[in-house]
Design a protein around this motif. Sequence first.
Motif, PDB file in Angstrom:
ATOM      1  N   PRO A  88       0.296   1.067  -8.822  1.00 13.75           N
ATOM      2  CA  PRO A  88      -0.163  -0.291  -9.114  1.00 13.75           C
ATOM      3  C   PRO A  88       0.991  -1.276  -9.298  1.00 13.75           C
ATOM      4  CG  PRO A  88      -1.383   1.306 -10.414  1.00 13.75           C
ATOM      5  CD  PRO A  88      -0.250   2.056  -9.783  1.00 13.75           C
ATOM      6  N   VAL A  89       0.819  -2.468  -8.755  1.00 15.09           N
ATOM      7  CA  VAL A  89       1.799  -3.540  -8.909  1.00 15.09           C
ATOM      8  C   VAL A  89       1.074  -4.819  -9.302  1.00 15.09           C
ATOM      9  CG1 VAL A  89       3.407  -2.547  -7.234  1.00 15.09           C
ATOM     10  CG2 VAL A  89       1.698  -4.208  -6.474  1.00 15.09           C
TER      11      VAL A  89
ATOM     12  N   VAL B 115      -5.632 -14.462   1.966  1.00 10.23           N
ATOM     13  CA  VAL B 115      -4.608 -13.423   1.843  1.00 10.23           C
ATOM     14  C   VAL B 115      -5.190 -12.179   1.193  1.00 10.23           C
ATOM     15  CG1 VAL B 115      -2.428 -12.821   0.718  1.00 10.23           C
ATOM     16  CG2 VAL B 115      -2.692 -15.060   1.814  1.00 10.23           C
ATOM     17  N   ARG B 116      -5.971 -12.369   0.171  1.00  9.82           N
ATOM     18  CA  ARG B 116      -6.542 -11.211  -0.518  1.00  9.82           C
ATOM     19  C   ARG B 116      -7.477 -10.426   0.403  1.00  9.82           C
ATOM     20  NH1 ARG B 116      -8.867 -10.536  -6.719  1.00  9.82           N
ATOM     21  NH2 ARG B 116      -9.342  -8.339  -6.442  1.00  9.82           N
TER      22      ARG B 116
ATOM     23  N   ARG C  98       0.827  -1.212   0.000  1.00  9.12           N
ATOM     24  CA  ARG C  98       0.000   0.000   0.000  1.00  9.12           C
ATOM     25  C   ARG C  98       0.859   1.259   0.000  1.00  9.12           C
ATOM     26  NH1 ARG C  98      -2.627   0.290   5.323  1.00  9.12           N
ATOM     27  NH2 ARG C  98      -0.786   1.551   5.842  1.00  9.12           N
ATOM     28  N   LYS C  99       1.959   1.219   0.740  1.00  2.85           N
ATOM     29  CA  LYS C  99       2.796   2.403   0.900  1.00  2.85           C
ATOM     30  C   LYS C  99       3.510   2.826  -0.381  1.00  2.85           C
ATOM     31  CE  LYS C  99       3.691   1.843   5.856  1.00  2.85           C
ATOM     32  NZ  LYS C  99       4.706   1.480   6.882  1.00  2.85           N
ATOM     33  N   ILE C 100       3.704   1.902  -1.331  1.00  2.00           N
ATOM     34  CA  ILE C 100       4.387   2.321  -2.559  1.00  2.00           C
ATOM     35  C   ILE C 100       3.461   3.112  -3.489  1.00  2.00           C
ATOM     36  CG2 ILE C 100       6.036   0.423  -2.416  1.00  2.00           C
ATOM     37  CD1 ILE C 100       4.608  -0.965  -4.626  1.00  2.00           C
TER      38      ILE C 100
ATOM     39  N   ALA D 236      -4.780  -2.193   0.733  1.00  2.94           N
ATOM     40  CA  ALA D 236      -3.811  -2.374  -0.355  1.00  2.94           C
ATOM     41  C   ALA D 236      -4.572  -2.627  -1.656  1.00  2.94           C
ATOM     42  CB  ALA D 236      -2.869  -3.539  -0.043  1.00  2.94           C
ATOM     43  N   ASP D 237      -5.178  -1.555  -2.156  1.00  2.00           N
ATOM     44  CA  ASP D 237      -6.022  -1.672  -3.341  1.00  2.00           C
ATOM     45  C   ASP D 237      -5.277  -1.326  -4.623  1.00  2.00           C
ATOM     46  OD1 ASP D 237      -5.727   1.023  -2.918  1.00  2.00           O
ATOM     47  OD2 ASP D 237      -7.875   1.467  -2.718  1.00  2.00           O
ATOM     48  N   ASN D 238      -3.945  -1.282  -4.545  1.00  3.03           N
ATOM     49  CA  ASN D 238      -3.129  -1.000  -5.731  1.00  3.03           C
ATOM     50  C   ASN D 238      -2.530  -2.273  -6.308  1.00  3.03           C
ATOM     51  OD1 ASN D 238      -1.647  -1.030  -3.256  1.00  3.03           O
ATOM     52  ND2 ASN D 238       0.154  -0.202  -4.303  1.00  3.03           N
ATOM     53  N   VAL D 239      -3.149  -3.423  -6.017  1.00  5.83           N
ATOM     54  CA  VAL D 239      -2.640  -4.715  -6.464  1.00  5.83           C
ATOM     55  C   VAL D 239      -3.508  -5.282  -7.580  1.00  5.83           C
ATOM     56  CG1 VAL D 239      -2.184  -7.113  -5.803  1.00  5.83           C
ATOM     57  CG2 VAL D 239      -1.649  -5.259  -4.213  1.00  5.83           C
ATOM     58  N   SER D 240      -2.854  -5.709  -8.654  1.00  3.08           N
ATOM     59  CA  SER D 240      -3.489  -6.584  -9.637  1.00  3.08           C
ATOM     60  C   SER D 240      -3.030  -8.004  -9.320  1.00  3.08           C
ATOM     61  CB  SER D 240      -3.093  -6.204 -11.071  1.00  3.08           C
ATOM     62  OG  SER D 240      -3.870  -5.135 -11.559  1.00  3.08           O
TER      63      SER D 240
END
Length: 331
Positions: free
Chosen positions: A153-154, A184-185, A148-150, A193-197
């Motif tokens: 999107p990753v 985990v999700r 989340r801190k970065i 942490a909603d910047n994850v694909s």
Amino acid sequence: MRKGLALVLLLTLLVGGCSFGKDDKPPAPPAPDLTSAPAGVAVNKGPFESGPVKAPARGALFGAWIKPDALTHVGRLAAVDSLQSDLGRPLRIVNTYRRFEQMVGTPSDKEFLARGATLMVSWATGDNRSILDGEHDDLIRKQAQAVRKIKVPVLLRMRWEMDRPNLRATMWSGPDYIAAWKYVRAIFKEEGADNVSWVWCPTAEGFMRGDAPGFYPGDDQVDWTCVDVYAGERFEPIGDLMGPFLTWAAQHPKPIVIGEFGVAKAWGSAGRAAWLKDARRTFKANPQIKAIAYFESDPEGNGPNKQFQLTGDPAAFREFHQMAKDPYFTK
């Protein structure tokens, strides 16, 4: 199997076998027949649901994993910089590996992101049943917070190649993996942490065996489908190797990332170049494939069937360079 390259590769296998001694080299096959359609095509043309990391409207993102001389900030940067210099272009995707306890957001991660690359994190989570028992909640939360801190999107490959037989002792079963994935999700969602694909990435072999689909968490849980595919023990066109996966993936509204692909040194410089040339046109024939990442590494202790580095092999690297410079992959 397609005539041309497929026949050449079969003859190579019959003459040279699947393993080679120190002084043995397989005969170099001629160039593939590019007049016929490539083997293996995913017919789904979208639109695709890809999560925060958006799939390009046309073409595919080009990337790689490059094994550094040292797993340090300087070493990782030097490895990527060296390949980018040789290719004359930046990588759009940088694949990086993390053990369960290793956090995202290292200095090298931040540097790659600052340069505009998309980070693909291959995260080796642990025993699925211990995850479900809550033994790793603090670790998972810490990772979610780090991601989340970065703030960008990753792509996250949670326990890629989960279908490998040698991982069954910790994966247990498809239902266990699926339950752990959802667990985990859910923690990532709780931590914002909603910047994850979320990338689901089994092996091409798992689709050949037929057991990989049993690990799929579902379209509501996955943002990108993925496959790792190698001409290592088997020297066949990439479309044949990943054909069963592509047939399966076409039934799902997700873009595809080729998480790892490579052609082994055992097959000779000319053979490797021919395989890569066919791979490029196969990727281009599949509008569902939206990202690719080469495995630029010679893992320690592996024989020639599992050594994939292209640097130092002029003919093979020349073909890889042509792929990198193709406008289809310059997005």
